[in-house]
Design a protein around this motif. Structure first.
Motif, mmCIF file in Angstrom:
data_model
loop_
_atom_site.group_PDB
_atom_site.id
_atom_site.type_symbol
_atom_site.label_atom_id
_atom_site.label_comp_id
_atom_site.label_asym_id
_atom_site.label_seq_id
_atom_site.Cartn_x
_atom_site.Cartn_y
_atom_site.Cartn_z
ATOM 1 N N PHE A 226 0.775 -1.298 0.149
ATOM 2 C CA PHE A 226 0.006 -0.028 0.009
ATOM 3 C C PHE A 226 0.826 1.264 -0.197
ATOM 4 C CE2 PHE A 226 -2.763 2.911 2.380
ATOM 5 C CZ PHE A 226 -3.739 3.183 1.448
ATOM 6 N N ASP A 227 1.976 1.319 0.621
ATOM 7 C CA ASP A 227 3.003 2.284 0.548
ATOM 8 C C ASP A 227 4.237 1.830 1.084
ATOM 9 O OD1 ASP A 227 3.982 4.858 0.312
ATOM 10 O OD2 ASP A 227 2.503 5.668 1.573
ATOM 11 N N THR A 228 5.519 2.295 0.627
ATOM 12 C CA THR A 228 6.653 1.928 0.875
ATOM 13 C C THR A 228 7.686 3.336 1.000
ATOM 14 O OG1 THR A 228 8.366 0.115 0.492
ATOM 15 C CG2 THR A 228 7.741 1.585 -1.295
ATOM 16 N N SER A 229 8.620 3.137 1.917
ATOM 17 C CA SER A 229 9.491 4.249 2.132
ATOM 18 C C SER A 229 10.654 4.371 1.092
ATOM 19 C CB SER A 229 10.460 3.972 3.441
ATOM 20 O OG SER A 229 11.205 2.811 3.565
ATOM 21 N N MET A 230 11.112 3.532 0.296
ATOM 22 C CA MET A 230 12.022 3.656 -0.811
ATOM 23 C C MET A 230 11.032 4.336 -1.945
ATOM 24 S SD MET A 230 14.803 0.591 -0.963
ATOM 25 C CE MET A 230 16.322 0.602 0.208
ATOM 26 N N GLY A 231 11.542 5.318 -2.946
ATOM 27 C CA GLY A 231 10.896 5.566 -3.776
ATOM 28 C C GLY A 231 11.326 5.385 -5.240
ATOM 29 N N PHE A 232 11.825 6.500 -6.055
ATOM 30 C CA PHE A 232 12.246 6.501 -7.433
ATOM 31 C C PHE A 232 13.477 5.613 -7.639
ATOM 32 C CE2 PHE A 232 14.827 8.237 -11.166
ATOM 33 C CZ PHE A 232 13.788 7.957 -11.947
ATOM 34 N N SER A 233 14.119 5.686 -6.365
ATOM 35 C CA SER A 233 15.343 4.874 -6.120
ATOM 36 C C SER A 233 15.541 4.471 -4.790
ATOM 37 C CB SER A 233 16.660 5.889 -6.602
ATOM 38 O OG SER A 233 17.045 6.792 -5.392
ATOM 39 N N PRO A 234 16.531 3.683 -4.451
ATOM 40 C CA PRO A 234 16.680 3.061 -3.004
ATOM 41 C C PRO A 234 17.111 4.113 -2.182
ATOM 42 C CG PRO A 234 17.524 1.646 -4.866
ATOM 43 C CD PRO A 234 17.298 2.606 -5.393
ATOM 44 N N VAL A 235 17.390 5.266 -2.436
ATOM 45 C CA VAL A 235 17.911 6.250 -1.699
ATOM 46 C C VAL A 235 17.069 6.980 -0.739
ATOM 47 C CG1 VAL A 235 17.965 8.421 -3.106
ATOM 48 C CG2 VAL A 235 19.712 8.329 -1.526
ATOM 49 N N ASP A 236 15.914 6.930 -1.056
ATOM 50 C CA ASP A 236 14.593 7.632 -0.218
ATOM 51 C C ASP A 236 14.165 6.849 0.965
ATOM 52 O OD1 ASP A 236 12.976 9.545 0.224
ATOM 53 O OD2 ASP A 236 11.288 9.170 -1.069
ATOM 54 N N GLY A 237 13.744 7.621 2.006
ATOM 55 C CA GLY A 237 13.213 6.807 3.331
ATOM 56 C C GLY A 237 14.152 6.819 4.480
ATOM 57 N N LEU A 238 14.511 5.593 4.910
ATOM 58 C CA LEU A 238 15.138 5.627 6.258
ATOM 59 C C LEU A 238 16.510 5.934 6.015
ATOM 60 C CD1 LEU A 238 14.261 1.980 6.800
ATOM 61 C CD2 LEU A 238 12.992 4.350 7.659
ATOM 62 N N VAL A 239 17.290 6.143 7.029
ATOM 63 C CA VAL A 239 18.825 6.485 7.257
ATOM 64 C C VAL A 239 19.309 4.987 7.183
ATOM 65 C CG1 VAL A 239 20.652 7.190 8.775
ATOM 66 C CG2 VAL A 239 18.374 8.551 8.932
ATOM 67 N N MET A 240 20.213 4.951 6.101
ATOM 68 C CA MET A 240 20.879 3.563 5.855
ATOM 69 C C MET A 240 22.413 3.798 6.183
ATOM 70 S SD MET A 240 18.473 2.655 2.561
ATOM 71 C CE MET A 240 17.216 3.978 2.070
ATOM 72 N N GLY A 241 23.054 2.799 5.600
ATOM 73 C CA GLY A 241 24.461 2.271 5.606
ATOM 74 C C GLY A 241 25.250 3.616 5.114
ATOM 75 N N THR A 242 24.934 4.121 3.706
ATOM 76 C CA THR A 242 25.759 4.931 2.983
ATOM 77 C C THR A 242 24.652 5.827 2.237
ATOM 78 O OG1 THR A 242 26.029 3.735 0.988
ATOM 79 C CG2 THR A 242 27.660 3.417 2.741
ATOM 80 N N ARG A 243 23.183 5.495 2.549
ATOM 81 C CA ARG A 243 22.256 6.460 1.732
ATOM 82 C C ARG A 243 21.632 7.386 2.868
ATOM 83 N NH1 ARG A 243 20.026 0.955 -0.560
ATOM 84 N NH2 ARG A 243 21.181 0.710 -2.722
ATOM 85 N N CYS A 244 21.435 8.574 2.240
ATOM 86 C CA CYS A 244 20.779 9.643 3.437
ATOM 87 C C CYS A 244 19.344 9.375 3.805
ATOM 88 C CB CYS A 244 21.056 10.925 2.662
ATOM 89 S SG CYS A 244 20.188 11.009 1.108
ATOM 90 N N ASP A 267 24.780 12.602 -6.621
ATOM 91 C CA ASP A 267 23.974 11.365 -6.590
ATOM 92 C C ASP A 267 24.939 10.107 -5.886
ATOM 93 O OD1 ASP A 267 21.998 9.475 -7.520
ATOM 94 O OD2 ASP A 267 23.534 8.208 -8.379
ATOM 95 N N GLU A 268 26.264 10.518 -6.031
ATOM 96 C CA GLU A 268 27.248 9.533 -5.362
ATOM 97 C C GLU A 268 27.265 9.908 -3.797
ATOM 98 O OE1 GLU A 268 31.992 8.114 -5.697
ATOM 99 O OE2 GLU A 268 31.331 10.044 -6.450
ATOM 100 N N MET A 269 27.148 11.217 -3.679
ATOM 101 C CA MET A 269 27.130 11.698 -2.186
ATOM 102 C C MET A 269 25.940 11.170 -1.504
ATOM 103 S SD MET A 269 26.634 15.381 -0.598
ATOM 104 C CE MET A 269 24.996 15.568 -1.189
#
Length: 400
Positions: A226-244, A267-269
Motif C-alpha cells: 500500500f505504501d513503502t519508504s523507498m521511492g524512485f530509487s533506493p536512496v529515499d526513506g530511512l537512514v541507511m548504511g551509506t544512503r541519506c 548522486d554519489e554523495m
C-alpha cells in the motif's frame, strides 16, 4: 526440480541451488563469487552436508564466474548434482521492473529489452542482473529462466501514494514516481509473519521493516503493498548504511551549488557517502556504529538514534495511513540480529496497541519469533527473510 537462483551485482554473484517440490524445498548449496573484473577473484561454495570450498583466481566477467559456480556444483568432491542436466531452471533477482512487470515472468527477448530500457533509472543493478541472464544463455543454453523483480510487489501501491507532487509532465515523459524495493523480502516475511501471528494475510494490516545496510519499511494492506519508504530509487526513506534517506531536496541543490558538484557527484554523495557512514566517518556497518555507541562516541549516538527513530516514524505513519496495524515485522541483517533496534522502535507504541516483550526480544536471532506479549492487540514478530526461496518458488511455478 533443481533450480539455480542467481543474484548478480556489478562485481559479484550470490547463488543458491534449491530442489523444489510442490509442497517443500531443500537447499542443496549456496555461495558467492566476488571481485569480478579485478586482478584476483574469489569463489566461496558451501554445499549442504559437505566441507566449504574456496577458490581464488582471476574472474574477468560474469560468464566466467557462473562457469566456476557450475563447475563447483558438479564437482565429485564438493558438488551437489551429478550433471548440469539436473538444473531445470534458473531464477534471477532483477532489481527494477519499472511499470512493466507487476509479477515474475519467464525471460524472453521482450523481457530482456525491457530490463535494458530500465538501465537509465537503475544503473547500478539492472545491467548486472541482465548480464547474469545473458551469461546463463551462454553456459546453459535452452534452460528456462525467470526474472523476479524487487519492484513487482509494490505495483499495487495506489497513485495517491506513488506519485510525487512534481509537474505531471515528468511522470508522463520519464515515469518519475515511487517504485519501492525489497519487494520479495517484504512479501515473504509478511506472509510468514501473518501465519505465525494467526492472521489472515488477505485481510490484515501489516508493517514490515527490512533493515540492513539498505533498509525500507512497507505498509501491506489486505495482502498488497500500500505504501513503502523507498521511492524512485533506493536512496529515499530511512537512514541507511551509506544512503541519506529523506532529505529536503533544496539542501542537496544548495550543497551542489556551494561545492560546484555535478549531478553525478551529488548522486554519489547521497548514495555512497551519506547515512550512518556520512554522519560518523566511522563505518556503514551498524555493528561498528554499535561499538562506537557503547564507547560514548557522540556522532555514533546521534547516527544510531536517527536510524532507529526514522524507522519508528514510518511505522507510525503507515499505521495512521492504514487506519491501524495488526502486525509489525522486523527482518534483514540488522532487523534479525539487533535486539536494541527492535526494542527502540517497538517501545513506546503502547498507544497503538503494542505490548512489546523485552525478555522475548533479548538474544532473539535469525529464528522466526513473536516478540509481543500474548495480550498485545498488535503483534510484533521477527522473521528471517528468504528472498532466494521466493525466487525459487516463483521460478518453479512458472516453469512447471
Amino acid at each position: 526440480m533443481v533450480i539455480l537462483v542467481l543474484n548478480c551485482g556489478s562485481s559479484s554473484i550470490k547463488y543458491q541451488v534449491i530442489d523444489m517440490e510442490s509442497a517443500s524445498s531443500k537447499l542443496l548449496a549456496k555461495g558467492i563469487v566476488e571481485r569480478i573484473g579485478l586482478a584476483e577473484g574469489d569463489l566461496v561454495h558451501k554445499p549442504v552436508g559437505k566441507d566449504k570450498f574456496e577458490l581464488q583466481q582471476p574472474i574477468p566477467d560474469h560468464t566466467t564466474g557462473i562457469r566456476l559456480v557450475l563447475d563447483a556444483l558438479t564437482d565429485p568432491a564438493h558438488g551437489v548434482i551429478a550433471s548440469l542436466d539436473e538444473v531445470k531452471a534458473v531464477g534471477h533477482r532483477v532489481a527494477h521492473g519499472g511499470e512493466f512487470f507487476a509479477a515474475s515472468c519467464l525471460v524472453n527477448d521482450e523481457v530482456k529489452e525491457k530490463i535494458r530500457q530500465l538501465f537509465e533509472i537503475a544503473p547500478l543493478h539492472n545491467p548486472a542482473n541482465l548480464e547474469g541472464i545473458l551469461s546463463i544463455e551462454k553456459v546453459l543454453p535452452g534452460t528456462p529462466q525467470v526474472a523476479v523483480f524487487d519492484t513487482s510487489f509494490h505495483q499495487t501501491i495506489p497513485a495517491v501514494n506513488y506519485l510525487y507532487a512534481l509537474p505531471h509532465l515528468y511522470y508522463d515523459k520519464y515515469r518519475v514516481r515511487k517504485y519501492g524495493f525489497h519487494g520479495t523480502s517484504h512479501k515473504y516475511v509478511a506472509k510468514v509473519g501473518a501465519e505465525l501471528a494467526g492472521l489472515d494475510f488477505e485481510h490484515s494490516k501489516i508493517i514490515t521493516c527490512h533493515i540492513g545496510n539498505g533498509a525500507s519499511v512497507t505498509a501491506i494492506l489486505d495482502g498488497k503493498s500500500f505504501d513503502t519508504s523507498m521511492g524512485f530509487s533506493p536512496v529515499d526513506g530511512l537512514v541507511m548504511g551509506t544512503r541519506c534517506g529523506n532529505v529536503d531536496p533544496s539542501a542537496i541543490t544548495f550543497i551542489g551549488q556551494k561545492e560546484g558538484m555535478s549531478y553525478a557527484q551529488l548522486d554519489e554523495m547521497m548514495n555512497k557517502k551519506s547515512g550512518v557512514m556520512g554522519l560518523t566517518d566511522i563505518s556503514s556497518d551498524m555493528r561498528d556504529i554499535d561499538d562506537a555507541y557503547d564507547r560514548g562516541d557522540e556522532r555514533a549516538i546521534i547516527a544510531r538514534d536517527m536510524h532507529y527513530r526514522r524507522i519508528k516514524k514510518f511505522v507510525g505513519e503507515y499505521a495512521a495511513e492504514m487506519g491501524g496495524v495488526d502486525l509489525i515485522v522486523f527482518t534483514g541483517g540488522v532487523g534479525e540480529n539487533s535486539s536494541e533496534m527492535r526494542e527502540s522502535v517497538a517501545s513506546g507504541l503502547e498507544f497503538m496497541g503494542v505490548k512489546f516483550d523485552c525478555e522475548a526480544n533479548r538474544g532473539a536471532r535469525g529464528v522466526d519469533k513473536i516478540l509481543s506479549t500474548p495480550d498485545s492487540r498488535v503483534k510484533v514478530a521477527m522473521i528471517a527473510t528468504n528472498e532466494e526461496l521466493v525466487i525459487a518458488s516463483d521460478t518453479y511455478e512458472l516453469v512447471r
